[in-house]
Write an enzyme that holds these catalytic residues in place. Structure first.
Site, PDB file in Angstrom:
ATOM      1  N   ASP A  17       0.835  -1.192   0.044  1.00 30.99           N
ATOM      2  CA  ASP A  17       0.040   0.094  -0.160  1.00 30.99           C
ATOM      3  C   ASP A  17       0.908   1.312   0.107  1.00 30.99           C
ATOM      4  O   ASP A  17       0.381   2.314   0.729  1.00 30.99           O
ATOM      5  CB  ASP A  17      -0.774  -0.040   1.191  1.00 30.99           C
ATOM      6  CG  ASP A  17      -0.191   0.023   2.421  1.00 30.99           C
ATOM      7  OD1 ASP A  17       0.953  -0.352   2.561  1.00 30.99           O
ATOM      8  OD2 ASP A  17      -0.701  -0.037   3.532  1.00 30.99           O
ATOM      9  N   LYS A  31       5.873   2.405  15.279  1.00 34.27           N
ATOM     10  CA  LYS A  31       4.787   3.011  15.899  1.00 34.27           C
ATOM     11  C   LYS A  31       5.099   3.582  17.315  1.00 34.27           C
ATOM     12  O   LYS A  31       4.450   3.363  18.230  1.00 34.27           O
ATOM     13  CB  LYS A  31       3.505   2.543  15.853  1.00 34.27           C
ATOM     14  CG  LYS A  31       3.155   1.688  14.538  1.00 34.27           C
ATOM     15  CD  LYS A  31       1.842   1.902  13.895  1.00 34.27           C
ATOM     16  CE  LYS A  31       1.429   1.469  12.435  1.00 34.27           C
ATOM     17  NZ  LYS A  31       1.916   0.115  12.051  1.00 34.27           N
ATOM     18  N   ASP A  39       2.123   6.260   2.170  1.00 34.78           N
ATOM     19  CA  ASP A  39       1.360   5.002   2.374  1.00 34.78           C
ATOM     20  C   ASP A  39      -0.209   5.351   1.972  1.00 34.78           C
ATOM     21  O   ASP A  39      -0.898   6.223   2.665  1.00 34.78           O
ATOM     22  CB  ASP A  39       1.433   4.841   3.765  1.00 34.78           C
ATOM     23  CG  ASP A  39       0.568   3.502   4.360  1.00 34.78           C
ATOM     24  OD1 ASP A  39      -0.489   3.389   3.665  1.00 34.78           O
ATOM     25  OD2 ASP A  39       1.237   2.833   5.126  1.00 34.78           O
TER      26      ASP A  39
HETATM   27  N1  GDD Z   1       0.744 -11.567   4.029  1.00 38.76           N
HETATM   28  C1  GDD Z   1       0.479 -10.991   4.774  1.00 38.76           C
HETATM   29  N2  GDD Z   1      -0.289 -11.531   5.836  1.00 38.76           N
HETATM   30  N3  GDD Z   1       0.427  -9.439   4.767  1.00 38.76           N
HETATM   31  C2  GDD Z   1      -0.037  -8.706   5.789  1.00 38.76           C
HETATM   32  C3  GDD Z   1      -0.442  -9.212   6.935  1.00 38.76           C
HETATM   33  C4  GDD Z   1      -0.307 -10.524   7.217  1.00 38.76           C
HETATM   34  O1  GDD Z   1      -0.893 -11.127   8.257  1.00 38.76           O
HETATM   35  N4  GDD Z   1      -0.586  -8.063   7.705  1.00 38.76           N
HETATM   36  C5  GDD Z   1      -0.320  -7.038   7.142  1.00 38.76           C
HETATM   37  N5  GDD Z   1       0.015  -7.283   6.093  1.00 38.76           N
HETATM   38  C6  GDD Z   1       0.503  -6.423   4.755  1.00 38.76           C
HETATM   39  C7  GDD Z   1      -0.561  -4.985   4.345  1.00 38.76           C
HETATM   40  O2  GDD Z   1      -1.270  -5.606   3.555  1.00 38.76           O
HETATM   41  C8  GDD Z   1       0.374  -4.265   4.072  1.00 38.76           C
HETATM   42  O3  GDD Z   1       0.804  -4.176   2.576  1.00 38.76           O
HETATM   43  C9  GDD Z   1       1.841  -4.545   4.964  1.00 38.76           C
HETATM   44  O4  GDD Z   1       1.765  -5.784   5.329  1.00 38.76           O
HETATM   45  C10 GDD Z   1       1.913  -3.396   6.157  1.00 38.76           C
HETATM   46  O5  GDD Z   1       0.772  -3.697   6.971  1.00 38.76           O
HETATM   47  P1  GDD Z   1      -0.188  -2.326   7.194  1.00 38.76           P
HETATM   48  O6  GDD Z   1      -1.205  -2.686   8.058  1.00 38.76           O
HETATM   49  O7  GDD Z   1      -0.353  -1.346   6.002  1.00 38.76           O
HETATM   50  O8  GDD Z   1       0.983  -1.522   8.266  1.00 38.76           O
HETATM   51  P2  GDD Z   1       1.146   0.068   8.492  1.00 38.76           P
HETATM   52  O9  GDD Z   1       0.825   0.840   7.425  1.00 38.76           O
HETATM   53  O10 GDD Z   1       0.596   0.271   9.969  1.00 38.76           O
HETATM   54  O11 GDD Z   1       2.758  -0.036   8.835  1.00 38.76           O
HETATM   55  C11 GDD Z   1       3.778  -0.724   7.937  1.00 38.76           C
HETATM   56  O12 GDD Z   1       3.962   0.441   6.582  1.00 38.76           O
HETATM   57  C12 GDD Z   1       4.524   1.620   7.299  1.00 38.76           C
HETATM   58  C13 GDD Z   1       4.839   2.207   5.989  1.00 38.76           C
HETATM   59  O13 GDD Z   1       3.649   2.660   5.282  1.00 38.76           O
HETATM   60  C14 GDD Z   1       4.871  -0.696   8.671  1.00 38.76           C
HETATM   61  O14 GDD Z   1       5.738  -1.465   7.793  1.00 38.76           O
HETATM   62  C15 GDD Z   1       5.643   0.437   9.069  1.00 38.76           C
HETATM   63  O15 GDD Z   1       6.903   0.285   9.754  1.00 38.76           O
HETATM   64  C16 GDD Z   1       5.813   1.499   7.948  1.00 38.76           C
HETATM   65  O16 GDD Z   1       6.547   2.498   8.382  1.00 38.76           O
HETATM   66 MG    MG Z   2       0.107   0.545   5.343  1.00 41.78          MG
END
Ligand code: GDD
Ligand code: MG
Length: 363
Positions: free
Chosen positions: A109, A161, A217
């Site tokens: 994303d 976070k 994001d």
């Molecule tokens: N296959 C799989 N299985 N993918 C997963 C799972 C799971 O159980 N859980 C989450 N994901 C995928 C989501 O679809 C997304 O592409 C990615 O892992 C990160 O999950 P998000 O839920 O979008 O996390 P975030 O946005 O709160 O935080 C992450 O992204 C930030 C940057 O946008 C972290 O990586 C942060 O450290 C980072 O700064």
């Molecule tokens: Mg995200």
């Protein structure tokens, strides 16, 4: 070269759009989100992309199959029985990833210029186990914060976070890792941000590649719209492949406006800036659209006003409607004439016949 894209998770923050479609195939600038990444990976010679999914793989597969073929990319679906978080999927796909070469790992994303070639050069140059692409943000608390040595990029701390201010350089959700890391990840729910990265930092094995240009994001409506604005500005400069969509010009356009080639623009009214119009959208006369995305097959009737909002697929927006303030309208919603929707989140298949004067979820 191989890449794994994390496409699991339920995309709850992008509801109601993700109630009818998994997040990675929600269209961002008229292209499934994850396709922006797959195209950029193909451009640097990645030949195999593993999509780590935890639900609704069929839909994702159907939407990207043809594009993968066009790009000459082999797509492998790695399906989790239970969500394995952000590191577990690497262990599950170990056999596919393990070929003595560094591989890419991406969150599905995020949008940016995807400078994968420079990132790989940086990775090979420092020679350690991992590289994270980092960027600077105003509000670091909702990301993974990275503290690193400005001189060589060596990361000293990774805090997911953080509750208290640690720094404003953050993990952009794009990594290059050596296969050795696969030996240490269990085939169980494991967080790459909370477990794997902190361990790599303590062994001085993780480096920061500073992203040039924009990054966002796009997993939440406000950020999605902001991402569209940054993306359109960038694409205007760089001529990135935009498929069947083009930039519109003319007296009723405030640029940039991206429209699908199937769409006819109205003769009166004003569209733009920062607007994306999807395939088969019908726009009647006298409408005004600003900072918004209109997804495929929707009709917007005359004199309606849409600002800072996302309208789902196959919706019908009546005459003299006003939709504003990060409203997100799910697929197949009917909005009666002359209504005002302020910050409304409308679930798919609803018919709206009353104003939504304050931000609210309409179920
Ligand atoms: N296959 C799989 N299985 N993918 C997963 C799972 C799971 O159980 N859980 C989450 N994901 C995928 C989501 O679809 C997304 O592409 C990615 O892992 C990160 O999950 P998000 O839920 O979008 O996390 P975030 O946005 O709160 O935080 C992450 O992204 C930030 C940057 O946008 C972290 O990586 C942060 O450290 C980072 O700064
Ligand atoms: Mg995200």
């Amino acid at each position: 070269m191989k890449a794994l894209i994390l496409v699991g998770g339920y995309g709850t923050r992008l509801r109601p759009l993700t109630l009818t479609q998994p997040k990675p195939v929600v269209e961002f600038a008229n292209k499934p989100m994850v396709l922006h990444q797959i195209e950029a990976l193909a451009a640097v010679g990645v030949d195999t992309v593993i999509l780590a999914v935890s639900y609704r793989a069929e839909l994702v597969e159907k939407m990207i199959r043809d594009d993968a073929e066009r790009l000459g990319i082999k797509i492998i679906f790695s399906v989790e029985d239970q969500p394995l978080d952000t590191a577990g999927p690497l262990a599950l796909a170990k056999d596919q990833l393990n070929d003595n070469e560094p591989f890419f790992v991406l969150n599905s994303d995020v949008i940016c210029g995807f400078p994968f070639k420079d990132m790989m050069e940086f990775h090979k140059k420092h020679g350690r186990e991992g590289t994270i692409a980092v960027t600077r943000v105003e509000e670091p608390s909702k990301y993974g914060v990275v503290v690193y040595d400005e001189k060589d990029g060596k990361i000293n701390r990774f805090v997911e976070k953080p509750q208290e201010y640690v720094g404003n350089k953050i993990n952009s959700g794009m990594y290059i890792l050596n296969p050795t890391v696969l030996d240490r990840i269990p085939k169980a729910p494991t967080s790459i941000e909370k477990k794997v990265f902190p361990e790599m930092c303590s062994k001085q094995d993780l480096y920061a590649f500073v992203l040039p240009g924009y990054w966002m994001d796009i997993g939440q409506p406000k950020d999605f719209l902001k991402g569209v604005r940054l993306y359109l500005k960038d694409v205007q400069k760089t001529n990135v492949e935009t498929g069947d969509s083009v930039f519109a010009h003319g007296p009723s356009i405030v640029e940039p406006v991206m429209v699908h080639s199937s769409v006819q623009l109205p003769k009166s009214g004003t569209i733009g800036p920062n607007v994306v119009i999807g395939p088969d959208v019908v726009m009647e006369e006298g409408i005004r659209i600003i900072n918004s995305t209109i997804l495929a097959g929707t009709t917007i009737r005359e004199h309606s006003f849409i600002n800072s909002s996302i309208i789902g697929r196959k919706c019908s927006v009546g005459r003299w409607v006003r939709i504003d303030n990060t409203s997100v309208i799910g697929d197949d919603v009917v909005i009666q004439d002359e209504l005002y929707l302020n910050g409304a989140c409308v679930l798919p298949h609803k018919s709206i016949s009353k104003n939504v004067p304050e931000p609210d979820i309409i179920m």
